[in-house]
Design a protein around this motif. Structure first.
Motif, PDB file in Angstrom:
ATOM      1  N   GLU A 222      10.932 -56.623  51.242  1.00  0.00           N
ATOM      2  CA  GLU A 222       9.907 -57.451  51.883  1.00  0.00           C
ATOM      3  C   GLU A 222      10.020 -57.340  53.401  1.00  0.00           C
ATOM      4  OE1 GLU A 222       9.787 -61.467  50.597  1.00  0.00           O
ATOM      5  OE2 GLU A 222       9.557 -60.976  48.480  1.00  0.00           O
ATOM      6  N   ARG A 223       8.882 -57.409  54.047  1.00  0.00           N
ATOM      7  CA  ARG A 223       8.826 -57.228  55.496  1.00  0.00           C
ATOM      8  C   ARG A 223       9.309 -58.491  56.219  1.00  0.00           C
ATOM      9  NH1 ARG A 223       3.491 -54.513  57.510  1.00  0.00           N
ATOM     10  NH2 ARG A 223       4.634 -52.697  56.795  1.00  0.00           N
ATOM     11  N   ASN A 224      10.120 -58.287  57.248  1.00  0.00           N
ATOM     12  CA  ASN A 224      10.565 -59.382  58.104  1.00  0.00           C
ATOM     13  C   ASN A 224       9.513 -59.544  59.207  1.00  0.00           C
ATOM     14  OD1 ASN A 224      11.747 -60.946  60.165  1.00  0.00           O
ATOM     15  ND2 ASN A 224      13.815 -60.304  59.574  1.00  0.00           N
ATOM     16  N   PHE A 225       8.615 -60.528  59.028  1.00  0.00           N
ATOM     17  CA  PHE A 225       7.469 -60.648  59.921  1.00  0.00           C
ATOM     18  C   PHE A 225       7.883 -60.969  61.350  1.00  0.00           C
ATOM     19  CE2 PHE A 225       5.300 -61.274  55.832  1.00  0.00           C
ATOM     20  CZ  PHE A 225       4.243 -60.394  56.000  1.00  0.00           C
ATOM     21  N   GLU A 226       8.911 -61.770  61.525  1.00  0.00           N
ATOM     22  CA  GLU A 226       9.333 -62.127  62.874  1.00  0.00           C
ATOM     23  C   GLU A 226       9.809 -60.899  63.633  1.00  0.00           C
ATOM     24  OE1 GLU A 226      12.549 -65.088  65.111  1.00  0.00           O
ATOM     25  OE2 GLU A 226      12.153 -65.308  62.963  1.00  0.00           O
ATOM     26  N   LYS A 227      10.610 -60.090  62.982  1.00  0.00           N
ATOM     27  CA  LYS A 227      11.106 -58.865  63.611  1.00  0.00           C
ATOM     28  C   LYS A 227       9.967 -57.870  63.828  1.00  0.00           C
ATOM     29  CE  LYS A 227      14.333 -55.030  62.802  1.00  0.00           C
ATOM     30  NZ  LYS A 227      15.322 -54.449  61.854  1.00  0.00           N
ATOM     31  N   PHE A 228       9.073 -57.791  62.856  1.00  0.00           N
ATOM     32  CA  PHE A 228       7.962 -56.852  62.919  1.00  0.00           C
ATOM     33  C   PHE A 228       7.006 -57.224  64.045  1.00  0.00           C
ATOM     34  CE2 PHE A 228       4.462 -54.367  60.945  1.00  0.00           C
ATOM     35  CZ  PHE A 228       5.177 -53.216  60.681  1.00  0.00           C
TER      36      PHE A 228
ATOM     37  N   PHE B 153      -4.023 -55.882  55.323  1.00  0.00           N
ATOM     38  CA  PHE B 153      -3.656 -57.161  55.933  1.00  0.00           C
ATOM     39  C   PHE B 153      -3.055 -58.169  54.946  1.00  0.00           C
ATOM     40  CE2 PHE B 153      -6.675 -55.314  58.892  1.00  0.00           C
ATOM     41  CZ  PHE B 153      -5.983 -55.463  60.081  1.00  0.00           C
ATOM     42  N   TYR B 154      -2.552 -57.689  53.832  1.00  0.00           N
ATOM     43  CA  TYR B 154      -1.803 -58.579  52.952  1.00  0.00           C
ATOM     44  C   TYR B 154      -0.374 -58.753  53.461  1.00  0.00           C
ATOM     45  CZ  TYR B 154      -5.559 -58.312  49.520  1.00  0.00           C
ATOM     46  OH  TYR B 154      -6.773 -58.402  48.886  1.00  0.00           O
ATOM     47  N   GLU B 155       0.189 -57.656  53.983  1.00  0.00           N
ATOM     48  CA  GLU B 155       1.554 -57.691  54.497  1.00  0.00           C
ATOM     49  C   GLU B 155       1.617 -56.910  55.807  1.00  0.00           C
ATOM     50  OE1 GLU B 155       4.873 -57.400  51.368  1.00  0.00           O
ATOM     51  OE2 GLU B 155       3.225 -56.278  50.449  1.00  0.00           O
ATOM     52  N   PHE B 156       1.068 -57.488  56.842  1.00  0.00           N
ATOM     53  CA  PHE B 156       1.131 -56.813  58.133  1.00  0.00           C
ATOM     54  C   PHE B 156       1.770 -57.766  59.125  1.00  0.00           C
ATOM     55  CE2 PHE B 156      -0.887 -54.636  61.876  1.00  0.00           C
ATOM     56  CZ  PHE B 156      -0.179 -53.460  61.721  1.00  0.00           C
TER      57      PHE B 156
END
Length: 281
Positions: free
Chosen positions: A171-177, A197-200
């Protein structure tokens, strides 16, 4: 991957583009991508109604005839493409995934950039890292892009999307991304986003950034994103049973995402290359 193999994949992408009607000849995307200034084109004899600010007084002194300077737009645009390679991008329609459609759109931009003298930098956004493709244009840029996809394991050795690798990402780490990519939006260049844009980026960040005029956000959709009820097939590996194909019926309504910010929808079931160019004109 050997250089010859990379060029073969690039050629296959180009062949695919030319099969899609007017995809390569619609236009040069001049409306949205703006240059940074003007450059001198030629002198013309002054006629009533011309802007007197452009009269070349040195030419008047030499020839005793009023001339004006004419200019043309100096483009030299730098375009940054953010390509989302999250697991949801492998879904598609009639054998064409959202990710494959994004590859063709990027290929088209690279080929057009050779004619418009623009430069393109592509950022491949995997769940655990981002991969930057060096700023280039034309076929040289397309070759660099394909090579980066191969080295990132997005493509296999024969140029096919490695679906198994993409869907197995963490799973993507949104804060880091967010921290990694947000600075791209504040550079003096055009930004094109290709994602479902489900996981961006996080919705709050996207809402703030897509309000900027130089950001062009394209949401790639397939029938699974918009249809109420339809048959679909899932090809994958069933635990303990090897690989297989499973047919299923999705019941109920699939609500399209409403983020509350400016998006341009591109459906991979339609003529998506033409739709992309029309949106940019």
């Amino acid at each position: 991957m050997k250089t010859l193999e990379v060029h073969q994949i690039v050629q296959n992408m180009k062949n695919s583009l030319f099969k899609r009607a007017n995809s390569f000849s619609i236009g040069m995307l001049k409306s949205h991508f703006r240059g940074t200034g003007l450059k001198f084109k030629e002198h013309q004899v002054y006629v009533h109604g011309d802007d007197v600010r452009f009269i070349d007084w040195k030419m008047v002194a030499k020839t005793n005839t009023p001339y004006i300077k004419t200019f043309e737009e100096e483009r030299n645009v730098e375009i940054t493409i953010l390509l989302d390679c999250s697991p949801g991008m492998v879904i598609g329609h009639n054998g064409k995934s959202k990710l494959a459609a994004a590859f063709e759109i990027i290929s088209l931009l690279y080929l057009l950039s050779e004619k418009t003298h623009d430069y393109i930098e592509t950022i491949i956004c995997l769940n655990d890292r981002v991969v930057r493709v060096q700023k280039k244009r034309g076929e040289a840029g397309l070759v660099a892009f394909v090579d980066a996809l191969r080295k990132s394991n997005v493509l296999n050795t024969v140029g096919e999307i490695d679906t198994e690798y993409l869907v197995s990402q963490k799973e993507r780490n949104f804060e880091k991304f967010d921290a990694e990519l947000v600075r791209e939006f504040y550079k003096k260049r055009e930004v094109v986003i290709l994602s479902d844009f489900y996981e961006f980026l996080s919705p709050e960040t996207l809402k703030r950034l897509t309000a900027r005029k130089h950001v062009h956000a394209f949401r790639l959709l397939c029938p699974l994103d918009t249809s109420n009820e339809f048959r679909f097939s899932v090809i994958g590996r069933i635990a303990g049973k090897g690989s297989g194909k499973v047919d299923a019926r999705l019941k109920g309504k699939v609500e399209p995402l409403d983020f509350g910010f400016r998006l341009k929808d591109i459906n991979v079931g339609d003529r998506y290359l033409e739709d992309f160019v029309k949106e940019m004109l």
